[in-house]
Scaffold this active site. Structure first.
Site, PDB file in Angstrom:
ATOM      1  N   HIS A  90       4.557 -21.604  30.845  1.00 32.65           N
ATOM      2  CA  HIS A  90       4.512 -21.793  28.591  1.00 32.65           C
ATOM      3  C   HIS A  90       5.518 -20.600  28.017  1.00 32.65           C
ATOM      4  O   HIS A  90       5.691 -21.227  26.906  1.00 32.65           O
ATOM      5  CB  HIS A  90       3.396 -22.550  28.614  1.00 32.65           C
ATOM      6  N   HIS A 115       3.562 -11.780  24.676  1.00 32.36           N
ATOM      7  CA  HIS A 115       4.730 -12.826  24.867  1.00 32.36           C
ATOM      8  C   HIS A 115       5.859 -13.309  23.442  1.00 32.36           C
ATOM      9  O   HIS A 115       5.472 -12.719  22.810  1.00 32.36           O
ATOM     10  CB  HIS A 115       3.495 -14.114  25.667  1.00 32.36           C
ATOM     11  N   HIS A 117       7.964 -16.776  21.700  1.00 32.95           N
ATOM     12  CA  HIS A 117       8.092 -18.015  21.517  1.00 32.95           C
ATOM     13  C   HIS A 117       9.269 -18.534  20.853  1.00 32.95           C
ATOM     14  O   HIS A 117       9.695 -17.413  20.009  1.00 32.95           O
ATOM     15  CB  HIS A 117       7.104 -18.744  20.267  1.00 32.95           C
ATOM     16  N   GLU A 128       6.746 -18.607  15.315  1.00 28.28           N
ATOM     17  CA  GLU A 128       5.727 -19.702  14.685  1.00 28.28           C
ATOM     18  C   GLU A 128       5.174 -19.877  13.674  1.00 28.28           C
ATOM     19  O   GLU A 128       5.259 -20.982  12.718  1.00 28.28           O
ATOM     20  CB  GLU A 128       4.653 -19.015  15.775  1.00 28.28           C
ATOM     21  N   HIS A 141       4.664 -11.938  19.684  1.00 23.74           N
ATOM     22  CA  HIS A 141       3.198 -12.097  20.078  1.00 23.74           C
ATOM     23  C   HIS A 141       2.866 -10.398  20.751  1.00 23.74           C
ATOM     24  O   HIS A 141       3.148 -10.582  21.985  1.00 23.74           O
ATOM     25  CB  HIS A 141       2.185 -12.786  19.985  1.00 23.74           C
ATOM     26  N   THR A 222      -2.460 -19.485  19.727  1.00 21.42           N
ATOM     27  CA  THR A 222      -0.959 -21.101  19.192  1.00 21.42           C
ATOM     28  C   THR A 222      -1.405 -21.969  20.045  1.00 21.42           C
ATOM     29  O   THR A 222      -0.195 -22.761  20.048  1.00 21.42           O
ATOM     30  CB  THR A 222      -0.073 -20.676  18.188  1.00 21.42           C
TER      31      THR A 222
HETATM   32 ZN   LIG Z   1       2.328 -15.852  20.740  1.00 23.53          ZN
END
Ligand SMILES: [Zn+2]
Length: 355
Positions: A90, A115, A117, A128, A141, A222
């Site tokens: 993911h 990581h 997003h 986010e 993040h 999240t």
């Molecule tokens: Zn994250």
């Protein structure tokens, strides 16, 4: 096309976004935008309080003079050390060295992993957190756990004071050689569970300028299980990566394993912003316009803050810091009602607005 998921674009064009996931695939996190609505059934915290991400809108921001600049310990990792980069199905995640930590938070927090997003190649939204409703292209993040109280991240992740995440908003700009130190390995982690070793580098390079300006609030993971355990620091200023680098992030990886007959692109792995009832976001900066100027023929930065009802008429309070002298000065300049802040002329030349 009954087994295809149809996606109606804003333009009215109907395109086939992806094949409908098989039942087997629904066992995963289901990070699709419509998928997150189903999270609370299996993960109750996702429907609970203190959820992240949020929108930083002006009416919930409160200046807090106690918010100190963070100190980054051990972030400069020698190239002889290696980080493991993994596609976890993911996101793309890089494990960090336990010798890395952050100070000037309520506890000492030790680094665990970073990581990203992101969105997809057809839209500009991938972050986010949002600022006044505006999405950025992507978000980094850097996850830390409270190593003063807990032995490892597993013990910390469901505790109220367990985690501290640093968030960097990413936007399009020039090529970024520091991010490339991670991005150039995406091709080796195209599929779920693939790993690659990345030579150590200075993780500080991934952080934006003016690090002392940030948003701070108490929120959550999240992704499921959405524990409300995160002390968030979202840096105010974004970092720029190139269009090509963003495209690599948006297209290189799949949620599925290499032998899956129905590959699923890893796109739109950001959660929508959450309700923010009766909470405040604390900010380390005065909300205002930032101007570049030259004061007394020395390079300096001026931050102009609109101050309502200052001497009962609109006014601007200018805080300027000379780079050369490393000395702070304060000035104020009163504006006439309706006057644009950029029209203020004192001995400051507020000519070029930079942010
Ligand atoms: Zn994250």
């Amino acid at each position: 096309a009954t087994d295809a998921l149809l996606f109606k674009e804003v333009t009215g064009n109907i395109i086939v976004l992806e094949k409908k996931p098989s039942n087997q695939r629904l066992k995963g996190l289901n990070l699709r935008p419509d998928g997150e609505k189903a999270w609370p059934k299996k993960y109750p915290f996702c429907g609970g309080v203190f959820q992240s991400p949020i929108d930083f809108r002006k009416d919930i921001l409160q200046y807090d003079s106690n918010l100190l600049p963070l100190e980054f310990i051990g972030y400069n990792v020698p190239s002889t050390d290696q980080f493991t980069l993994i596609n976890n199905g993911h996101s793309v995640k890089m494990y960090l060295s336990p010798t890395m930590s952050v100070r000037n938070l309520p506890f000492e927090y030790t680094a665990s992993q970073l990581h990203l997003h992101w969105g997809n190649r057809n839209k500009s939204e991938g972050s986010e957190h949002t600022v006044s409703g505006k999405h950025f292209a992507a978000e980094l993040h850097i996850v830390h756990y409270n190593s003063e109280k807990y032995p490892d991240i597993a013990a910390a992740m469901d505790k109220a004071d367990g985690l501290a995440v640093l968030a960097v908003l990413l936007e399009i700009g020039p090529f970024n050689p520091s991010y490339e130190k991670i991005f150039r390995h995406f091709w080796n982690v195209k599929y779920k569970d693939q790993k690659v070793l990345v030579p150590g580098f200075n993780i500080h390079e991934l952080l934006p300028d003016r690090l002392h300006e940030y948003y701070r609030y108490e929120g959550s993971l999240t992704t499921p299980p959405c524990y409300p355990s995160v002390l968030w620091t979202v840096f105010r200023h974004p970092v720029k990566i190139s269009q090509e680098q963003l495209l690599a992030l948006e297209t290189a990886m799949y949620c599925t394993e290499s032998d899956d007959p129905e590959p699923l692109e890893m796109v739109d792995n950001f959660r929508n912003v959450q309700e923010f009832h009766e909470r405040l976001v604390f900010v380390s900066f005065h909300e205002g316009e930032l101007y570049e100027c030259s004061c007394a023929k020395k390079q300096c930065t001026v931050i102009c803050v609109n101050v309502k009802n200052w001497n009962s008429s609109p006014a601007a309070l200018c805080h300027y810091k000379t780079i050369k002298e490393k000395k702070e000065n304060y000035r104020s300049a009163k504006t006439n009602p309706g006057q644009n802040i950029s029209e203020i002329k004192d001995d400051l030349d507020l000519s070029s607005k930079v942010g």
